[in-house]
Design a protein around this motif. Structure first.
Motif, PDB file in Angstrom:
ATOM      1  N   ALA A 132       0.830  -1.211   0.000  1.00 47.40           N
ATOM      2  CA  ALA A 132       0.000   0.000   0.000  1.00 47.40           C
ATOM      3  C   ALA A 132       0.863   1.260   0.000  1.00 47.40           C
ATOM      4  CB  ALA A 132      -0.928  -0.011   1.209  1.00 47.40           C
ATOM      5  N   ALA A 133       1.917   1.278   0.837  1.00 46.10           N
ATOM      6  CA  ALA A 133       2.801   2.448   0.895  1.00 46.10           C
ATOM      7  C   ALA A 133       3.530   2.636  -0.429  1.00 46.10           C
ATOM      8  CB  ALA A 133       3.799   2.289   2.037  1.00 46.10           C
ATOM      9  N   ALA A 134       3.967   1.529  -1.036  1.00 44.52           N
ATOM     10  CA  ALA A 134       4.639   1.610  -2.333  1.00 44.52           C
ATOM     11  C   ALA A 134       3.690   2.116  -3.407  1.00 44.52           C
ATOM     12  CB  ALA A 134       5.185   0.237  -2.717  1.00 44.52           C
ATOM     13  N   CYS A 135       2.463   1.647  -3.378  1.00 43.26           N
ATOM     14  CA  CYS A 135       1.460   2.093  -4.348  1.00 43.26           C
ATOM     15  C   CYS A 135       1.243   3.596  -4.260  1.00 43.26           C
ATOM     16  CB  CYS A 135       0.139   1.351  -4.100  1.00 43.26           C
ATOM     17  SG  CYS A 135      -1.270   2.034  -4.990  1.00 43.26           S
ATOM     18  N   ILE A 136       1.006   4.098  -3.066  1.00 43.27           N
ATOM     19  CA  ILE A 136       0.748   5.535  -2.875  1.00 43.27           C
ATOM     20  C   ILE A 136       1.963   6.362  -3.275  1.00 43.27           C
ATOM     21  CG2 ILE A 136       0.255   7.303  -1.145  1.00 43.27           C
ATOM     22  CD1 ILE A 136      -1.341   5.115   0.369  1.00 43.27           C
ATOM     23  N   GLY A 137       3.158   5.902  -2.885  1.00 40.98           N
ATOM     24  CA  GLY A 137       4.369   6.633  -3.227  1.00 40.98           C
ATOM     25  C   GLY A 137       4.585   6.720  -4.724  1.00 40.98           C
ATOM     26  N   CYS A 138       4.372   5.626  -5.435  1.00 42.83           N
ATOM     27  CA  CYS A 138       4.573   5.619  -6.890  1.00 42.83           C
ATOM     28  C   CYS A 138       3.553   6.509  -7.597  1.00 42.83           C
ATOM     29  CB  CYS A 138       4.475   4.194  -7.424  1.00 42.83           C
ATOM     30  SG  CYS A 138       5.820   3.109  -6.928  1.00 42.83           S
ATOM     31  N   LEU A 139       2.288   6.469  -7.146  1.00 47.19           N
ATOM     32  CA  LEU A 139       1.265   7.319  -7.748  1.00 47.19           C
ATOM     33  C   LEU A 139       1.605   8.800  -7.547  1.00 47.19           C
ATOM     34  CD1 LEU A 139      -2.019   5.435  -6.750  1.00 47.19           C
ATOM     35  CD2 LEU A 139      -0.861   5.425  -8.966  1.00 47.19           C
ATOM     36  N   LEU A 140       2.026   9.159  -6.341  1.00 47.79           N
ATOM     37  CA  LEU A 140       2.420  10.544  -6.074  1.00 47.79           C
ATOM     38  C   LEU A 140       3.613  10.948  -6.917  1.00 47.79           C
ATOM     39  CD1 LEU A 140       2.069  10.666  -2.174  1.00 47.79           C
ATOM     40  CD2 LEU A 140       0.636  11.860  -3.842  1.00 47.79           C
ATOM     41  N   MET A 141       4.581  10.044  -7.051  1.00 50.37           N
ATOM     42  CA  MET A 141       5.767  10.339  -7.848  1.00 50.37           C
ATOM     43  C   MET A 141       5.387  10.644  -9.294  1.00 50.37           C
ATOM     44  SD  MET A 141       9.058  10.662  -8.008  1.00 50.37           S
ATOM     45  CE  MET A 141       9.639   9.939  -6.479  1.00 50.37           C
ATOM     46  N   GLY A 142       4.555   9.804  -9.889  1.00 51.94           N
ATOM     47  CA  GLY A 142       4.175  10.006 -11.280  1.00 51.94           C
ATOM     48  C   GLY A 142       3.361  11.257 -11.496  1.00 51.94           C
ATOM     49  N   ILE A 143       2.406  11.521 -10.604  1.00 53.67           N
ATOM     50  CA  ILE A 143       1.514  12.655 -10.781  1.00 53.67           C
ATOM     51  C   ILE A 143       2.199  13.977 -10.470  1.00 53.67           C
ATOM     52  CG2 ILE A 143      -0.600  13.751  -9.919  1.00 53.67           C
ATOM     53  CD1 ILE A 143      -1.684  10.896  -9.448  1.00 53.67           C
ATOM     54  N   LEU A 144       2.962  14.038  -9.386  1.00 54.22           N
ATOM     55  CA  LEU A 144       3.561  15.299  -8.947  1.00 54.22           C
ATOM     56  C   LEU A 144       4.826  15.670  -9.724  1.00 54.22           C
ATOM     57  CD1 LEU A 144       3.190  15.041  -5.060  1.00 54.22           C
ATOM     58  CD2 LEU A 144       1.709  16.238  -6.689  1.00 54.22           C
ATOM     59  N   SER A 145       5.679  14.695 -10.038  1.00 53.67           N
ATOM     60  CA  SER A 145       6.991  15.018 -10.608  1.00 53.67           C
ATOM     61  C   SER A 145       7.157  14.613 -12.063  1.00 53.67           C
ATOM     62  CB  SER A 145       8.090  14.338  -9.780  1.00 53.67           C
ATOM     63  OG  SER A 145       8.107  12.937 -10.047  1.00 53.67           O
ATOM     64  N   ASN A 146       6.362  13.654 -12.541  1.00 52.10           N
ATOM     65  CA  ASN A 146       6.497  13.115 -13.901  1.00 52.10           C
ATOM     66  C   ASN A 146       7.827  12.406 -14.105  1.00 52.10           C
ATOM     67  OD1 ASN A 146       5.322  12.630 -16.437  1.00 52.10           O
ATOM     68  ND2 ASN A 146       6.421  14.328 -17.374  1.00 52.10           N
ATOM     69  N   PHE A 147       8.386  11.841 -13.049  1.00 50.93           N
ATOM     70  CA  PHE A 147       9.604  11.037 -13.151  1.00 50.93           C
ATOM     71  C   PHE A 147       9.236   9.545 -13.126  1.00 50.93           C
ATOM     72  CE2 PHE A 147      12.430  14.481 -11.075  1.00 50.93           C
ATOM     73  CZ  PHE A 147      12.741  15.000 -12.330  1.00 50.93           C
ATOM     74  N   PRO A 148       9.966   8.696 -13.837  1.00 51.94           N
ATOM     75  CA  PRO A 148       9.653   7.259 -13.897  1.00 51.94           C
ATOM     76  C   PRO A 148      10.290   6.457 -12.767  1.00 51.94           C
ATOM     77  CG  PRO A 148      11.431   7.728 -15.417  1.00 51.94           C
ATOM     78  CD  PRO A 148      11.047   9.053 -14.785  1.00 51.94           C
ATOM     79  N   PHE A 149      10.125   6.926 -11.525  1.00 50.93           N
ATOM     80  CA  PHE A 149      10.776   6.296 -10.388  1.00 50.93           C
ATOM     81  C   PHE A 149       9.782   5.465  -9.589  1.00 50.93           C
ATOM     82  CE2 PHE A 149      13.574  10.341 -10.193  1.00 50.93           C
ATOM     83  CZ  PHE A 149      14.273   9.914 -11.311  1.00 50.93           C
ATOM     84  N   GLY A 150      10.195   4.270  -9.193  1.00 53.64           N
ATOM     85  CA  GLY A 150       9.388   3.426  -8.322  1.00 53.64           C
ATOM     86  C   GLY A 150       9.809   3.589  -6.872  1.00 53.64           C
ATOM     87  N   LEU A 151       8.851   3.549  -5.963  1.00 52.07           N
ATOM     88  CA  LEU A 151       9.120   3.705  -4.537  1.00 52.07           C
ATOM     89  C   LEU A 151       8.597   2.504  -3.767  1.00 52.07           C
ATOM     90  CD1 LEU A 151       8.618   6.746  -5.746  1.00 52.07           C
ATOM     91  CD2 LEU A 151       8.635   7.392  -3.355  1.00 52.07           C
ATOM     92  N   ALA A 152       9.261   2.187  -2.681  1.00 49.05           N
ATOM     93  CA  ALA A 152       8.846   1.119  -1.773  1.00 49.05           C
ATOM     94  C   ALA A 152       9.680   1.237  -0.503  1.00 49.05           C
ATOM     95  CB  ALA A 152       9.036  -0.254  -2.425  1.00 49.05           C
ATOM     96  N   PRO A 153       9.285   0.557   0.570  1.00 48.70           N
ATOM     97  CA  PRO A 153      10.140   0.539   1.772  1.00 48.70           C
ATOM     98  C   PRO A 153      11.553   0.091   1.425  1.00 48.70           C
ATOM     99  CG  PRO A 153       7.991  -0.361   2.280  1.00 48.70           C
ATOM    100  CD  PRO A 153       8.013  -0.149   0.790  1.00 48.70           C
ATOM    101  N   GLY A 154      12.533   0.858   1.861  1.00 48.11           N
ATOM    102  CA  GLY A 154      13.907   0.663   1.409  1.00 48.11           C
ATOM    103  C   GLY A 154      14.630  -0.485   2.086  1.00 48.11           C
ATOM    104  N   MET A 155      15.412  -1.185   1.284  1.00 48.88           N
ATOM    105  CA  MET A 155      16.316  -2.187   1.824  1.00 48.88           C
ATOM    106  C   MET A 155      17.483  -1.473   2.503  1.00 48.88           C
ATOM    107  SD  MET A 155      15.215  -5.217   1.332  1.00 48.88           S
ATOM    108  CE  MET A 155      16.728  -6.119   1.676  1.00 48.88           C
ATOM    109  N   GLY A 156      17.967  -2.002   3.596  1.00 47.94           N
ATOM    110  CA  GLY A 156      19.033  -1.350   4.354  1.00 47.94           C
ATOM    111  C   GLY A 156      18.440  -0.573   5.499  1.00 47.94           C
ATOM    112  N   VAL A 157      17.531   0.357   5.190  1.00 49.45           N
ATOM    113  CA  VAL A 157      16.900   1.119   6.258  1.00 49.45           C
ATOM    114  C   VAL A 157      15.937   0.229   7.045  1.00 49.45           C
ATOM    115  CG1 VAL A 157      14.934   1.970   4.880  1.00 49.45           C
ATOM    116  CG2 VAL A 157      15.810   3.335   6.784  1.00 49.45           C
ATOM    117  N   ASN A 158      15.351  -0.792   6.383  1.00 48.74           N
ATOM    118  CA  ASN A 158      14.500  -1.719   7.143  1.00 48.74           C
ATOM    119  C   ASN A 158      15.341  -2.599   8.073  1.00 48.74           C
ATOM    120  OD1 ASN A 158      15.650  -3.269   5.128  1.00 48.74           O
ATOM    121  ND2 ASN A 158      13.714  -3.881   4.184  1.00 48.74           N
ATOM    122  N   ALA A 159      16.569  -2.903   7.632  1.00 50.21           N
ATOM    123  CA  ALA A 159      17.487  -3.643   8.512  1.00 50.21           C
ATOM    124  C   ALA A 159      17.904  -2.775   9.703  1.00 50.21           C
ATOM    125  CB  ALA A 159      18.705  -4.104   7.731  1.00 50.21           C
TER     126      ALA A 159
END
Length: 541
Positions: free
Chosen positions: A104-131
């Motif tokens: 759900a968090a990844a979905c919302i982040g990606c939608l915001l990224m596409g709509i607000l910035s028009n960049f082709p970047f995917g978002l999700a909880p980060g590896m490393g920071v979760n560790a």
């Protein structure tokens, strides 16, 4: 007969008047206007138009390409669904809730990224920071997981403030040039390193107590149970690389689907006797069914198509009383600076790969801050749902390599994560042997700009090299950026006395870094004046 004037006959410094009804963009004049312009705090939403939605025509793309690229990016990121649930599940005893929160968090982040910035970047909880969330904040510091999620919330809030006032864009600009270029290549090596490992990739590299890493030998199926997975990964790698060379559209997606279908089919057919059992190094054909189960051996294949998803135990569990604990704020600011550097490095590297940066390496003003804001908002929402910091993924480069150039790619990734919420049992079973080779290919393609580093200039080359190697060797993008930048700063400080002795400006490199034009040296000015005095007077026109 007089010749008609042509464009080449016009003086170079003559400005063409703006068309009637349109005004030329006003250049910043005052100091405050220049600061606002450099920070890029004014958003750019011109891509939200009916004439050219998401600038598809301007960026020479189309709907099909964007949808396909978003699918490729999602498939290379899909491993985060089970991995994040398993990692955070060590301290949060609700894995099903974590998996839904991750999607759900990844979905919302990606939608915001596409709509607000028009960049082709995917978002999700980060590896490393979760560790860091699991092993440092909760297990080492002894902070309850509810308090840790509260820390993630505050870090996202501060993150959003820094994004809206443009300070994150400023951070990108003040990185030394060599470090800026090396970040992309370093992330490429980092992705390749991940792709070569067993837990998330091809299983070609395993741990060694003496040398840290080594080749997973022998390469024969008889001598190494993991060899089957390794060779199938190599087939996926070669197949995908060949299709890329032939410019086959969607080559990474074809490679992932091929490897996944082979692994699933073999797992369904042979079950416990599968040649593609995980985890790496724990299973061998001499074990019986009980021993395989005790070792936790399994092969990737979905056993159900979909299931009802909900979040019952991890949503809105904040403990506001934790703000009184000094250790809590250490966690907040550690999460903050780690996410700033990680996402900034990824932004710059993927944007450069996509061709969004200008000749000076700057991201588009007005888009960058909106992208950073989307990242921050996703972190805030993710903490409310029950997951660690959401960040931009370096795997976004896989979609860029496949042709993704607009926010539609990010929106597609977000929609796939939305679909993944009920279909998580299916999509979370993409085996590492299928996605790992794609990470290696993407890592290779991200070395495109490494030749732009001035390797003959030690002041630029050594900090760049430090960044390049520290990112994969420390398994952390932020540490690579910090190491390279501080290397450069310390070198410049030590060179200041030498420059003073030579009667040079000791701050010349810092001035160049901050975009300040260095003044000409007195000797140069004197020489210029003498040349002007000795020059003959201009002829009368």
């Amino acid at each position: 007969m007089a010749a008609e004037p042509t464009a080449t006959m016009e003086p170079m410094d003559v400005e063409t008047p703006a068309p009637k009804g349109k005004e030329e963009p006003k250049e910043p004049e005052t100091v405050m206007e220049k600061i606002v312009d450099n920070l890029g705090v004014m958003p750019d939403f011109t891509h939200l138009s009916l004439s050219d939605p998401f600038h598809l025509k301007k960026r020479e793309s189309n709907w099909y390409t964007e949808l396909r690229a978003g699918t490729v990016t999602f498939l290379t990121m899909a491993y985060i669904l089970p991995v994040n649930a398993n990692l955070l599940g060590i301290v949060i005893p609700y894995k099903d809730d974590i998996l839904v929160a991750t999607a759900a968090a990844a979905c919302i982040g990606c939608l915001l990224m596409g709509i607000l910035s028009n960049f082709p970047f995917g978002l999700a909880p980060g590896m490393g920071v979760n560790a860091y969330f699991t092993f440092t904040i909760v297990l080492q510091y002894g902070i309850p997981w509810q308090d840790a999620l509260t820390a993630v919330f505050f870090s996202g809030l501060f993150f959003l403030i820094l994004s809206l006032v443009g300070l994150r864009t400023f951070i990108v600009k003040i990185l030394p040039r060599g470090v800026q270029i090396a970040v992309g290549s370093g992330i490429g090596l980092f992705l390749c390193f991940i792709g070569l490992q067993g837990s998330q990739g091809m299983a070609l590299v395993v741990a060694n107590p003496a040398t840290l890493v080594q080749l997973n030998t022998p390469l024969t199926v008889e001598g190494n149970y993991d060899a089957s997975k390794m060779w199938l990964s190599v087939v996926v790698l070669i197949l995908t690389a060949t299709m890329l060379a032939l410019k086959v559209p969607g080559a990474p997606l074809v490679g992932i689907v091929f490897g996944t279908l082979v692994a699933w089919s073999e797992c369904w057919a042979r079950k416990d006797d599968s040649a593609f059992n995980y985890p790496i190094g724990a299973c061998n054909p001499m074990q019986n069914a009980t021993e395989l189960a005790d070792a936790g051996c399994f092969c990737y294949a979905p056993d159900k198509f979909a299931e009802t998803a909900n979040i019952k135990n991890t949503a809105n569990v904040f403990n506001w009383g934790a703000v009184k604990d000094p250790g809590f704020w250490v966690s907040v600011f550690t999460l903050l600076y780690t996410d700033i550097l990680d996402s900034t490095g990824t932004f710059y590297a993927v944007a450069k790969r996509a061709g969004f940066t200008d000749s000076k390496g700057n991201l588009p003003k007005g888009n960058a801050n909106m992208a950073f804001a989307a990242d921050a908002i996703a972190t805030i929402i993710g903490s409310c749902l029950g997951t660690s910091t959401v960040t931009t993924y370096a795997e976004s480069a896989s979609g860029v390599v496949d042709g993704g150039r607009t926010g539609l790619t990010a929106i597609t990734v977000g929609l796939w994560f939305a679909i993944a919420i009920p279909f998580a049992p299916l999509l979370s079973e993409i085996p590492p042997l299928a996605s790992g080779p794609i990470l290696c290919i993407v890592g290779a393609l991200m070395q495109k700009h490494i030749n732009e580093i001035e390797w003959g200039d030690v002041e630029e080359a050594l900090p760049a090299f430090a960044t390049l190697v520290l990112i994969p060797y420390t398994y952390n993008i932020a540490y690579g950026i910090i190491g390279g930048t501080f290397f450069w700063i310390i070198m410049q400080i030590l060179l200041m006395p030498v420059r003073l002795i030579k009667k040079e400006d000791p701050f010349i490199k810092f001035k160049i870094l901050f975009g300040i034009e260095p003044k000409a040296e007195p000797a140069v000015l004197k020489e210029t004046a003498e040349v002007e005095e000795s020059a003959p007077p201009p002829a009368d026109s």
